[in-house]
Design a protein around this motif. Structure first.
Motif, PDB file in Angstrom:
ATOM      1  N   MET A   1       0.852  -1.197   0.000  1.00  0.00           N
ATOM      2  CA  MET A   1       0.000   0.000   0.000  1.00  0.00           C
ATOM      3  C   MET A   1       0.888   1.248   0.000  1.00  0.00           C
ATOM      4  SD  MET A   1      -2.856   1.207   2.806  1.00  0.00           S
ATOM      5  CE  MET A   1      -3.857  -0.251   2.574  1.00  0.00           C
ATOM      6  N   SER A   2       0.586   2.175  -0.911  1.00  0.00           N
ATOM      7  CA  SER A   2       1.377   3.402  -0.978  1.00  0.00           C
ATOM      8  C   SER A   2       0.982   4.348   0.154  1.00  0.00           C
ATOM      9  CB  SER A   2       1.152   4.096  -2.322  1.00  0.00           C
ATOM     10  OG  SER A   2      -0.179   4.595  -2.394  1.00  0.00           O
ATOM     11  N   VAL A   3       1.804   5.360   0.380  1.00  0.00           N
ATOM     12  CA  VAL A   3       1.511   6.367   1.400  1.00  0.00           C
ATOM     13  C   VAL A   3       0.189   7.056   1.091  1.00  0.00           C
ATOM     14  CG1 VAL A   3       2.262   8.547   2.407  1.00  0.00           C
ATOM     15  CG2 VAL A   3       3.924   6.730   1.992  1.00  0.00           C
ATOM     16  N   GLN A   4      -0.025   7.403  -0.187  1.00  0.00           N
ATOM     17  CA  GLN A   4      -1.247   8.102  -0.567  1.00  0.00           C
ATOM     18  C   GLN A   4      -2.477   7.238  -0.330  1.00  0.00           C
ATOM     19  OE1 GLN A   4      -1.377  11.298  -1.378  1.00  0.00           O
ATOM     20  NE2 GLN A   4      -3.607  11.110  -1.348  1.00  0.00           N
ATOM     21  N   GLU A   5      -2.353   5.960  -0.661  1.00  0.00           N
ATOM     22  CA  GLU A   5      -3.468   5.039  -0.436  1.00  0.00           C
ATOM     23  C   GLU A   5      -3.769   4.892   1.060  1.00  0.00           C
ATOM     24  OE1 GLU A   5      -3.023   1.997  -4.263  1.00  0.00           O
ATOM     25  OE2 GLU A   5      -1.850   1.649  -2.421  1.00  0.00           O
ATOM     26  N   TYR A   6      -2.722   4.857   1.869  1.00  0.00           N
ATOM     27  CA  TYR A   6      -2.892   4.739   3.327  1.00  0.00           C
ATOM     28  C   TYR A   6      -3.608   5.971   3.882  1.00  0.00           C
ATOM     29  CZ  TYR A   6      -1.706   3.839   8.229  1.00  0.00           C
ATOM     30  OH  TYR A   6      -1.773   3.615   9.570  1.00  0.00           O
ATOM     31  N   LEU A   7      -3.172   7.146   3.414  1.00  0.00           N
ATOM     32  CA  LEU A   7      -3.798   8.392   3.866  1.00  0.00           C
ATOM     33  C   LEU A   7      -5.270   8.427   3.500  1.00  0.00           C
ATOM     34  CD1 LEU A   7      -1.011  10.967   2.917  1.00  0.00           C
ATOM     35  CD2 LEU A   7      -1.654  10.256   5.221  1.00  0.00           C
ATOM     36  N   GLU A   8      -5.580   7.977   2.299  1.00  0.00           N
ATOM     37  CA  GLU A   8      -6.967   7.989   1.855  1.00  0.00           C
ATOM     38  C   GLU A   8      -7.821   6.966   2.594  1.00  0.00           C
ATOM     39  OE1 GLU A   8      -6.775   7.366  -2.323  1.00  0.00           O
ATOM     40  OE2 GLU A   8      -5.993   9.393  -2.757  1.00  0.00           O
ATOM     41  N   LYS A   9      -7.248   5.799   2.838  1.00  0.00           N
ATOM     42  CA  LYS A   9      -7.993   4.744   3.530  1.00  0.00           C
ATOM     43  C   LYS A   9      -8.422   5.186   4.917  1.00  0.00           C
ATOM     44  CE  LYS A   9      -7.694  -0.011   5.216  1.00  0.00           C
ATOM     45  NZ  LYS A   9      -6.875  -1.240   5.320  1.00  0.00           N
ATOM     46  N   HIS A  10      -7.543   5.893   5.630  1.00  0.00           N
ATOM     47  CA  HIS A  10      -7.831   6.294   7.018  1.00  0.00           C
ATOM     48  C   HIS A  10      -8.285   7.751   7.119  1.00  0.00           C
ATOM     49  CE1 HIS A  10      -6.318   2.538   8.711  1.00  0.00           C
ATOM     50  NE2 HIS A  10      -5.309   2.608   7.852  1.00  0.00           N
ATOM     51  N   LEU A  11      -8.592   8.360   5.973  1.00  0.00           N
ATOM     52  CA  LEU A  11      -9.086   9.739   5.931  1.00  0.00           C
ATOM     53  C   LEU A  11      -8.156  10.706   6.661  1.00  0.00           C
ATOM     54  CD1 LEU A  11     -12.852   8.971   6.758  1.00  0.00           C
ATOM     55  CD2 LEU A  11     -11.767   9.137   4.503  1.00  0.00           C
ATOM     56  N   LEU A  12      -6.849  10.450   6.521  1.00  0.00           N
ATOM     57  CA  LEU A  12      -5.870  11.246   7.273  1.00  0.00           C
ATOM     58  C   LEU A  12      -5.545  12.579   6.606  1.00  0.00           C
ATOM     59  CD1 LEU A  12      -3.361   8.474   8.424  1.00  0.00           C
ATOM     60  CD2 LEU A  12      -5.017   9.711   9.819  1.00  0.00           C
ATOM     61  N   SER A  13      -5.673  12.647   5.317  1.00  0.00           N
ATOM     62  CA  SER A  13      -5.280  13.875   4.621  1.00  0.00           C
ATOM     63  C   SER A  13      -6.046  15.080   5.146  1.00  0.00           C
ATOM     64  CB  SER A  13      -5.515  13.720   3.105  1.00  0.00           C
ATOM     65  OG  SER A  13      -4.684  12.718   2.574  1.00  0.00           O
ATOM     66  N   ARG A  14      -7.361  14.944   5.283  1.00  0.00           N
ATOM     67  CA  ARG A  14      -8.183  16.057   5.779  1.00  0.00           C
ATOM     68  C   ARG A  14      -7.848  16.392   7.233  1.00  0.00           C
ATOM     69  NH1 ARG A  14     -12.973  18.635   4.436  1.00  0.00           N
ATOM     70  NH2 ARG A  14     -13.143  20.410   5.844  1.00  0.00           N
ATOM     71  N   LYS A  15      -7.638  15.362   8.032  1.00  0.00           N
ATOM     72  CA  LYS A  15      -7.330  15.595   9.444  1.00  0.00           C
ATOM     73  C   LYS A  15      -5.993  16.305   9.604  1.00  0.00           C
ATOM     74  CE  LYS A  15      -9.994  11.585  11.011  1.00  0.00           C
ATOM     75  NZ  LYS A  15      -9.939  10.215  11.574  1.00  0.00           N
ATOM     76  N   ILE A  16      -5.019  15.897   8.817  1.00  0.00           N
ATOM     77  CA  ILE A  16      -3.707  16.546   8.893  1.00  0.00           C
ATOM     78  C   ILE A  16      -3.806  17.991   8.420  1.00  0.00           C
ATOM     79  CG2 ILE A  16      -1.368  16.538   7.935  1.00  0.00           C
ATOM     80  CD1 ILE A  16      -1.583  13.452   7.842  1.00  0.00           C
ATOM     81  N   GLU A  17      -4.567  18.200   7.353  1.00  0.00           N
ATOM     82  CA  GLU A  17      -4.753  19.570   6.842  1.00  0.00           C
ATOM     83  C   GLU A  17      -5.421  20.454   7.883  1.00  0.00           C
ATOM     84  OE1 GLU A  17      -6.994  21.893   3.145  1.00  0.00           O
ATOM     85  OE2 GLU A  17      -6.853  19.702   3.159  1.00  0.00           O
ATOM     86  N   ASP A  18      -6.440  19.916   8.560  1.00  0.00           N
ATOM     87  CA  ASP A  18      -7.125  20.686   9.614  1.00  0.00           C
ATOM     88  C   ASP A  18      -6.162  21.041  10.736  1.00  0.00           C
ATOM     89  OD1 ASP A  18      -9.486  20.552   8.233  1.00  0.00           O
ATOM     90  OD2 ASP A  18     -10.319  18.886   9.417  1.00  0.00           O
ATOM     91  N   ALA A  19      -5.312  20.082  11.106  1.00  0.00           N
ATOM     92  CA  ALA A  19      -4.359  20.324  12.194  1.00  0.00           C
ATOM     93  C   ALA A  19      -3.339  21.400  11.810  1.00  0.00           C
ATOM     94  CB  ALA A  19      -3.649  19.026  12.563  1.00  0.00           C
TER      95      ALA A  19
END
Length: 474
Positions: free
Chosen positions: A1-19
């Protein structure tokens, strides 16, 4: 699993952006720490681990300590213990193996937490106190918590309460207040034990405690000062009259001079108060613990004096006359357990005289059914609240609500076997109780409670009042 796929799977991109956006808005000097904390807050906390161990209480007897973990940290609590277990209170589970701490070890209770309670509670939201407590009650399946042990259940319940406060990022006392529905936070009047007798001391004094209440103080820190100064003056008074050996202390830190009558002890306390100059700003209370020297329907005030025991029995009527004199001569404002725990008739009659606050301890044992009967029959007018007699924080709320609805006083109480846990201090503030009984202004496990009240007062400032003269009406 790529980093981008991992971020998308766990919805981390939005959470990191909010932080990151929050860190920019806050102009934080340490963005890594800020973002880390922000991400923690974004994840709802659950109980991840519960671990119990056996520790020693203030008497050198084993008790239960619990570490409860969430993603907010580790929260520790321990169960206090009394010297006598009554038939109406929750069951304290001990091993009974005379080869281990004379039968007092609590490894079965520890095992129950580590293997049964932990499995049931891991994954639960620590803010849901009533659900956590009910899960343990359901798991135990006995009326008095005899299967898992009230000492096991209580330690976990208190630890969960602390974790719930941390999850909500509010002080423990405020979390308790909101769980209970209390909107008026006050600091209680401390009932300092200054002379000990009964089964808590090796002198000839039959009654268990003589206490002082600094109701004339304006703040809690002043009340603590008044109690400490009186305690120091009392030490000098006792030393002058009985020698330094009279200043040994009992379980709760009260001095144990070799006196044989309550009047003798009250005279010593009155002299100490006079030396402080506080005079009427300090009142006196006594804990008789009369069950300890009740034989049939009579009371033996010389039960600790071998050559006198059994020669001077007092009837219930004699005891009432003695209490009348104590209230008149020494301005005693509160008497705890003036008669045997089953002597409802004399307690009811004495309460009806309205000479002082009449506190039910052994009479009630914090048992809701006993409290309901006492309310119904107007037997006493105050409850001594001992959390280990009930077993969970939620059930503590229920019995306090019964007492408050009846316009009783409620005294948050320590036990003879205490630990450094200061939960009872936060409980007293959170529930809006007018009184706290935590022993003498000496001995670390006692002072821990009073020091916590100092911290609460400092934190809240002028927004939290000391109940003072209103100690009975809260």
């Amino acid at each position: 699993m790529s980093v981008q796929e991992y971020l998308e799977k766990h919805l981390l991109s939005r959470k990191i952006e909010d932080a990151v956006n929050a860190a920019v808005r806050a102009k934080t000097p340490d963005p890594v720490l800020f973002i880390s904390n922000h991400m923690k807050k974004a994840v709802p906390s659950v109980i991840t681990k519960i671990h119990a161990r056996q520790i020693l209480d203030s008497r050198g007897i084993p008790t239960v300590e619990v570490d409860l973990q969430t993603n907010k940290g580790t929260f520790r609590a321990s169960a206090p213990s009394g010297d006598v277990t009554g038939m109406y209170e929750a069951v304290e589970l001990r091993d009974g193996d005379k080869g281990m701490y004379l039968g007092n070890s609590v490894m079965r209770a520890v095992k129950n937490i580590n293997e049964k309670i932990s499995e049931a509670l891991v994954g639960m939201d620590p803010t849901l106190q009533s659900q956590i407590d009910q899960a343990m009650i359901d798991l135990d399946k006995t009326e008095k918590k005899g299967e898992l042990g009230a000492n096991a259940i209580l330690a976990v319940s208190i630890a969960a309460c602390k974790a719930g406060a941390a999850e909500r990022e509010i002080p423990l006392y405020k979390h308790i207040a909101e769980l209970f529905g209390n909107t008026s936070l006050t600091l209680p009047v401390p009932a300092f034990t200054v002379i000990s007798g009964g089964k808590h001391a090796g002198n000839n004094l039959a009654i268990q405690d003589i206490m002082i209440l600094p109701i004339g103080a304006n703040r809690f820190d002043e009340a603590l000062q008044m109690g400490s100064e009186t305690y120091s003056h009392l030490k000098a008074v006792i030393t002058e009259k009985y020698g330094i050996h009279g200043c040994n202390v009992g379980d709760a830190g009260g001095f144990t001079p070799n006196i044989s009558s309550v009047q003798e002890g009250l005279d010593l306390v009155k002299e100490a108060i006079a030396r402080t100059g506080y005079k009427d700003r300090i009142k006196i209370a006594i804990d008789v613990a009369a069950t300890d020297f009740c034989i049939g329907t009579k009371y033996d005030l010389d039960f600790k004096t071998p050559n006198k025991s059994g020669q001077n029995f007092k009837s219930g009527e004699d005891m009432i006359e003695m209490y009348k004199e104590l209230c008149a001569d020494y301005q005693v404002v509160s008497i705890e357990d003036p008669f045997d725990k089953e002597d409802w008739e004399h307690i009811k009659y004495f309460s009806s005289l309205a000479l002082c606050q009449v506190v039910g301890d052994g009479l009630l044992m914090s048992n809701p059914k006993r409290v309901e009967r006492a309310i119904r029959e107007s037997t006493c007018n105050a409850l001594l609240l001992k959390v280990n007699q009930i077993g969970t924080v939620t059930e503590v709320f229920e019995v306090v609500r019964l007492a408050k609805d009846a316009h009783w006083g409620v005294v948050a109480s320590h036990r003879s076997g205490e630990t450094e846990d200061s939960f009872v201090a936060d409980l007293a503030v959170g529930l809006g109780l007018g009184q706290i009984k935590a022993g003498a202004p000496c001995r670390g496990e006692r002072v821990a409670k009073y020091n916590q009240l100092l911290r609460i007062e400092e934190e809240f400032g002028d927004n939290m009042s000391y109940v003072g003269e209103d100690w009975r009406s809260i």
